[in-house]
Design a protein around this motif. Structure first.
Motif, PDB file in Angstrom:
ATOM      1  N   GLU A  70      72.062 -14.855  10.014  1.00  0.00           N
ATOM      2  CA  GLU A  70      70.870 -14.079  10.348  1.00  0.00           C
ATOM      3  C   GLU A  70      70.154 -14.655  11.563  1.00  0.00           C
ATOM      4  O   GLU A  70      70.036 -15.874  11.708  1.00  0.00           O
ATOM      5  CB  GLU A  70      69.906 -14.052   9.167  1.00  0.00           C
ATOM      6  CG  GLU A  70      68.742 -13.089   9.399  1.00  0.00           C
ATOM      7  CD  GLU A  70      67.796 -13.039   8.211  1.00  0.00           C
ATOM      8  OE1 GLU A  70      67.763 -12.005   7.544  1.00  0.00           O
ATOM      9  OE2 GLU A  70      67.114 -14.035   7.961  1.00  0.00           O
TER      10      GLU A  70
ATOM     11  N   GLY B   7      66.439 -13.945  13.608  1.00  0.00           N
ATOM     12  CA  GLY B   7      65.175 -13.219  13.492  1.00  0.00           C
ATOM     13  C   GLY B   7      64.230 -13.544  14.630  1.00  0.00           C
ATOM     14  O   GLY B   7      64.297 -14.615  15.243  1.00  0.00           O
TER      15      GLY B   7
ATOM     16  N   SER C 220      60.001 -13.022  15.466  1.00  0.00           N
ATOM     17  CA  SER C 220      58.679 -12.542  15.086  1.00  0.00           C
ATOM     18  C   SER C 220      57.771 -12.720  16.293  1.00  0.00           C
ATOM     19  O   SER C 220      57.763 -13.790  16.910  1.00  0.00           O
ATOM     20  CB  SER C 220      58.152 -13.348  13.885  1.00  0.00           C
ATOM     21  OG  SER C 220      56.965 -12.774  13.407  1.00  0.00           O
TER      22      SER C 220
ATOM     23  N   THR D 143      65.013  -8.365  12.878  1.00  0.00           N
ATOM     24  CA  THR D 143      65.932  -9.207  12.119  1.00  0.00           C
ATOM     25  C   THR D 143      67.325  -8.583  12.162  1.00  0.00           C
ATOM     26  O   THR D 143      67.482  -7.391  11.886  1.00  0.00           O
ATOM     27  CB  THR D 143      65.495  -9.326  10.646  1.00  0.00           C
ATOM     28  OG1 THR D 143      64.139  -9.763  10.592  1.00  0.00           O
ATOM     29  CG2 THR D 143      66.365 -10.332   9.905  1.00  0.00           C
TER      30      THR D 143
ATOM     31  N   GLU E 133      71.181  -9.185  10.623  1.00  0.00           N
ATOM     32  CA  GLU E 133      71.948  -9.968   9.656  1.00  0.00           C
ATOM     33  C   GLU E 133      73.365  -9.418   9.545  1.00  0.00           C
ATOM     34  O   GLU E 133      73.573  -8.209   9.389  1.00  0.00           O
ATOM     35  CB  GLU E 133      71.284  -9.945   8.271  1.00  0.00           C
ATOM     36  CG  GLU E 133      72.054 -10.789   7.271  1.00  0.00           C
ATOM     37  CD  GLU E 133      71.284 -11.071   5.996  1.00  0.00           C
ATOM     38  OE1 GLU E 133      70.249 -10.433   5.780  1.00  0.00           O
ATOM     39  OE2 GLU E 133      71.736 -11.934   5.219  1.00  0.00           O
TER      40      GLU E 133
ATOM     41  N   ALA F 282      68.924  -8.158   6.043  1.00  0.00           N
ATOM     42  CA  ALA F 282      67.870  -8.009   7.046  1.00  0.00           C
ATOM     43  C   ALA F 282      66.537  -7.591   6.437  1.00  0.00           C
ATOM     44  O   ALA F 282      65.751  -6.909   7.077  1.00  0.00           O
ATOM     45  CB  ALA F 282      68.283  -7.034   8.144  1.00  0.00           C
TER      46      ALA F 282
ATOM     47  N   THR G  65      62.093 -11.906   6.986  1.00  0.00           N
ATOM     48  CA  THR G  65      61.277 -11.817   8.183  1.00  0.00           C
ATOM     49  C   THR G  65      61.461 -13.065   9.007  1.00  0.00           C
ATOM     50  O   THR G  65      61.569 -14.150   8.464  1.00  0.00           O
ATOM     51  CB  THR G  65      59.797 -11.676   7.795  1.00  0.00           C
ATOM     52  OG1 THR G  65      59.677 -10.546   6.949  1.00  0.00           O
ATOM     53  CG2 THR G  65      58.929 -11.499   9.011  1.00  0.00           C
ATOM     54  N   ALA G  66      61.503 -12.906  10.306  1.00  0.00           N
ATOM     55  CA  ALA G  66      61.684 -14.050  11.183  1.00  0.00           C
ATOM     56  C   ALA G  66      60.579 -15.066  10.973  1.00  0.00           C
ATOM     57  O   ALA G  66      59.433 -14.701  10.731  1.00  0.00           O
ATOM     58  CB  ALA G  66      61.684 -13.599  12.633  1.00  0.00           C
TER      59      ALA G  66
END
Lengths: 388, 77
Positions: free
Chosen positions: A171, A173, A175, A187, A189, B66, B69-70
């Motif tokens: 993954e 991500g 933010s 995100t 994955e 997915a 959360t980052a």
């Protein structure tokens, strides 16, 4: 394996248990939670209980332990069509460690999930890095799950080993603080599976004129590999009067031919300092797997055959409401504050090419013309959280 | 030749991009982030509840992944 529990479940539930931050490297609050849940729908009744404790130590570390137990009983449409009534219990234990160093946060975790017919062991490692004035957080994660899949026979109480599944998840991500009132996230994955990926309790059905029903049941045959990609974009906006609105969208596809779209909107409204009200709507649709069919033309007409309704074309809609009440605003002994939360969701499932054969024999229906399956589910959650 | 030209363009673009990063100033100052720090702006306030709902969907749908959360080490799921 509970009939409602697919492979990967431990990995997925475990992932969601990790802390979700909006931005900036900060260890999560110390807390203890007691959680009860109830799921009723599609003939299934599932009661859940869970305890979670999270505690910081040595300034840079935080450890979390969680115990979850699911008690499953009932008879789903698959069970009524071709198997016996389910009664099972799933116990899941997990431990997670976070470590912060400057603007980097590391996480390592382990989860074990056990049922009569399913054992899963999951390990996880991830790191996240704040950058660009702490406006951006980038994270990388890897998860591996090794599952032992068996079939439990209710009649003679035996467990037959069916095989092993090895799942790896990667993954990435991002933010991002977009403005004083807006945050966004992306995100991606990728998950790969190898091994025994069937659900041992599901069967295919095929046209059989020699059977009075017009069809017979046979074993599913799945590919022994699967790779999926999921990309989620989300945003949350702080409204001018202290409330928040959120939106998210996920696109999914995999090597089995499934394509899925998930859209979710939410609204959060605090009231004084005592209550937080939340509402959410979720819309999901998917296209069937390439080897799925509700009714095959004959036995073993394809290399791979499946009739698991999770692989069928379907839609579901959720409407949910949640209220949180804050108590002990001035603290009590070691506790700084506490909250009690009640959450209810109503989910409507509709299948476009999975037919309801449990009531076969209704006059006028022949194989392949039964009504499409649909059902409603109600999910309750009640939990108490103490922060210290 | 074409390949070399592409490489040069790529290197120049990367240099310009990284150069821009060095002068990048946060457009939201730390003292302007009080609203973002409000608990109602958290992606998921309660870990068990979020995991439980995710589990319900993952168990009944063909899609997966997915949903994390980052940030915060949620690199799995």
């Amino acid at each position: 394996m509970c009939a409602w529990l697919p492979p990967l479940a431990a990995l997925l539930i475990f992932g969601a248990l990790l802390p979700h931050r909006a931005f900036a490297a900060v260890l999560p609050d110390d807390r203890a939670d007691i959680f009860y849940s109830s799921y009723n729908g599609g003939g299934m009744n599932i009661k859940g209980e869970s305890v979670l404790v999270r505690k910081k130590f040595a300034e840079q570390f935080s450890v979390q332990a969680n115990y979850f137990i699911d008690k499953v009983s009932g008879a789903s449409v698959d069970v009524l069509s071709n198997a016996s009534v389910i009664k099972d219990e799933r116990k899941q234990k997990s431990i997670s460690l976070d470590y912060i160093r400057d603007k980097t946060q590391y996480n390592a975790a382990y989860t074990n999930s056990t049922e009569k017919d399913y054992i899963s062991n999951t390990t996880h490692f991830s790191l996240s890095q704040d950058m660009f004035g702490d406006l951006t957080t980038v994270s990388l994660g890897f998860t591996r799950s090794r599952d032992k899949v068996s079939e439990y026979n209710n009649g003679n109480h035996t467990v037959d080993r069916k095989g092993f599944a090895d799942t790896r998840s990667y993954e990435v991500g991002l933010s991002q603080v977009l403005s004083k009132n807006l945050i966004g996230g992306l995100t991606l994955e990728v998950i790969t599976d190898q091994g025994y990926l069937n659900n041992p309790y599901r069967f295919v059905r095929y046209t059989d004129p020699s059977n009075p029903k017009g069809y017979s049941l046979g074993n599913e045959v799945y590919p022994n590999t699967r790779t999926s990609n999921a990309l989620t974009a989300r945003a949350k906006y702080f409204l001018p009067y202290r409330a928040a609105a959120s939106v998210s969208y996920r696109y999914f596809h995999d090597t089995w031919g499934i394509k899925g779209n998930t859209t979710e909107i939410g609204y959060t409204q605090p009231f004084s300092n005592l209550f937080i009200f939340e509402g959410r709507l979720r819309f999901y649709s998917q296209r069937r797997a390439s080897f799925y069919s509700d009714l095959f033309s004959g036995p073993a007409v394809q290399n791979f055959e499946g009739r698991d309704r999770n692989l069928a074309s379907s839609k579901n809609t959720t409407i949910g409401a949640k209220v949180t009440y804050a108590f002990l605003p001035n603290g009590w002994k070691m506790f700084r504050r506490g909250t009690i939360t009640g959450d209810v969701s109503r989910i409507t499932f509709k299948y476009n090419d999975f037919r309801d054969i449990k009531d076969f024999g209704i006059p006028g229906y022949v194989a392949g013309t039964e009504p499409f399956y649909k059902f409603n589910a109600t999910v309750w959650q009640v939990y108490c959280s103490m922060f210290f | 030749m074409q390949k070399r030209t592409s490489s040069v363009i790529l290197v120049v673009a990367a240099a310009l991009f990284l150069g821009a990063c060095s002068n990048l100033q946060p457009w939201v100052k730390p003292y302007e982030r009080d609203r973002l720090a409000d608990p109602i702006m958290s992606w998921e306030r309660d870990a068990i509840s979020g995991a439980y709902l995710d589990h319900i969907y993952e168990s009944r749908e063909g899609s997966r992944g997915a949903t994390g959360t980052a940030g915060g080490g949620c690199g799995c799921n």
